[in-house]
Design an enzyme around this catalytic site. Structure first.
Site, mmCIF file in Angstrom:
data_model
loop_
_atom_site.group_PDB
_atom_site.id
_atom_site.type_symbol
_atom_site.label_atom_id
_atom_site.label_comp_id
_atom_site.label_asym_id
_atom_site.label_seq_id
_atom_site.Cartn_x
_atom_site.Cartn_y
_atom_site.Cartn_z
ATOM 1 N N HIS A 158 75.816 47.727 15.513
ATOM 2 C CA HIS A 158 76.803 46.834 16.109
ATOM 3 C C HIS A 158 77.691 46.305 14.979
ATOM 4 O O HIS A 158 77.288 46.294 13.807
ATOM 5 C CB HIS A 158 76.110 45.672 16.825
ATOM 6 C CG HIS A 158 75.488 46.049 18.141
ATOM 7 N ND1 HIS A 158 75.157 45.139 19.112
ATOM 8 C CD2 HIS A 158 75.147 47.261 18.639
ATOM 9 C CE1 HIS A 158 74.639 45.762 20.157
ATOM 10 N NE2 HIS A 158 74.615 47.053 19.897
ATOM 11 N N GLU A 164 78.583 43.382 13.907
ATOM 12 C CA GLU A 164 78.073 42.313 13.043
ATOM 13 C C GLU A 164 77.021 42.844 12.072
ATOM 14 O O GLU A 164 76.992 42.469 10.900
ATOM 15 C CB GLU A 164 77.454 41.179 13.883
ATOM 16 C CG GLU A 164 78.441 40.460 14.806
ATOM 17 C CD GLU A 164 78.481 41.075 16.201
ATOM 18 O OE1 GLU A 164 78.289 42.307 16.328
ATOM 19 O OE2 GLU A 164 78.709 40.323 17.156
ATOM 20 N N CYS A 169 75.582 39.653 20.442
ATOM 21 C CA CYS A 169 74.463 39.969 21.337
ATOM 22 C C CYS A 169 73.185 39.394 20.710
ATOM 23 O O CYS A 169 73.187 38.990 19.544
ATOM 24 C CB CYS A 169 74.351 41.486 21.536
ATOM 25 S SG CYS A 169 73.359 42.348 20.288
ATOM 26 N N CYS A 201 72.304 40.826 17.255
ATOM 27 C CA CYS A 201 73.208 40.391 16.180
ATOM 28 C C CYS A 201 73.057 38.903 15.898
ATOM 29 O O CYS A 201 73.134 38.475 14.744
ATOM 30 C CB CYS A 201 74.639 40.740 16.549
ATOM 31 S SG CYS A 201 74.903 42.523 16.629
#
Lengths: 155, 155
Positions: free
Chosen positions: A52, A54, A82, A85
């Site tokens: 992801h 991040e 999310c 993250c």
């Protein structure tokens, strides 16, 4: 409020969709007014479900800093993180996080973080992905070894 | 019950402390009765706060499989996954997870996952790491681009 770091992250998120690298998400990490790392969602292009925006940016920023903590850093992410993250952010310990769109916005386009957040709160036996506990006694042996290790670096 | 995959993971967790590579945690990923990946905690040795055993093993297993999903795989981890790793498991979607020691066992040695799990449930304004929302309207533009992209791979 127009912020140049968030503007950069938004630009990267749009480029990421256009280039086919992954989902519509990007993050920029700033220390003392300078961008030290950026990341975009690379799940499908890198075959990595943890890639992801991040996480990609946190890993890069830590590489640049040569440390496993983001002390004094700010993370600018195009969407509310999310649960994976968000927990990664807690492990990395930056000073502040800026986000633009919300988890609800993302959910309207099929990115359903709320389901994972709910699952995290359930005891193992009630989780949707089956979780079974085995061999606890043997596994416990690693902990006193860690406790007794005099040259360990805590994280 | 003695399980050879968990026994292997426990052995790796003990080696990981002895070698100074990181915390007392390891994970093994199995598909069709074969170990396809293993991981140990490498947070301090790789300067990567996301390098928990499960994340290291998931990334390796996905690299081996050439896919961003762990369909049909089993994860054997020496300790109940922290919220970051548990959420990563949900994104990776394995068939089953086996764990040995619990989050409470880990907490007794200073690995406090419960704090992060609590923080995940709080609205942004109440979180311990300050979170501020800016520039939502501009960030939203990436989502319709994603929705309209006809050749996207959903994840």
């Amino acid at each position: 409020m127009q912020n140049p770091f968030m503007a950069k992250a938004i630009e990267l998120s749009i480029e990421n969709v256009r280039s086919g690298n992954g989902g519509p998400f990007a993050a920029v990490i700033v220390k003392e007014g300078q961008v030290i790392a950026q990341g975009t969602n690379r799940v499908v292009s890198r075959n990595d479900p943890t890639a992801h925006a991040e996480i990609v940016a946190i890993r890069e920023a830590c590489r640049v800093l040569g440390h496993f903590q983001l002390t004094g850093c700010e993370i600018y992410t195009t969407c509310e993180p999310c649960p994976m993250c968000m927990a990664a952010i807690y492990w990395a310990r930056p000073a502040k996080v800026y986000f633009a769109s919300t988890g609800e916005d993302a959910a309207r386009y099929g990115f359903d973080d709320a389901y994972i957040r709910e699952q995290l709160q359930l005891p193992p036996a009630q989780k949707k992905i089956p979780m079974a506990q085995i061999m606890r006694d043997q596994a416990l042996k690693a902990f006193p070894l860690w406790e007794q290790k005099t040259d360990k670096i805590e994280y």
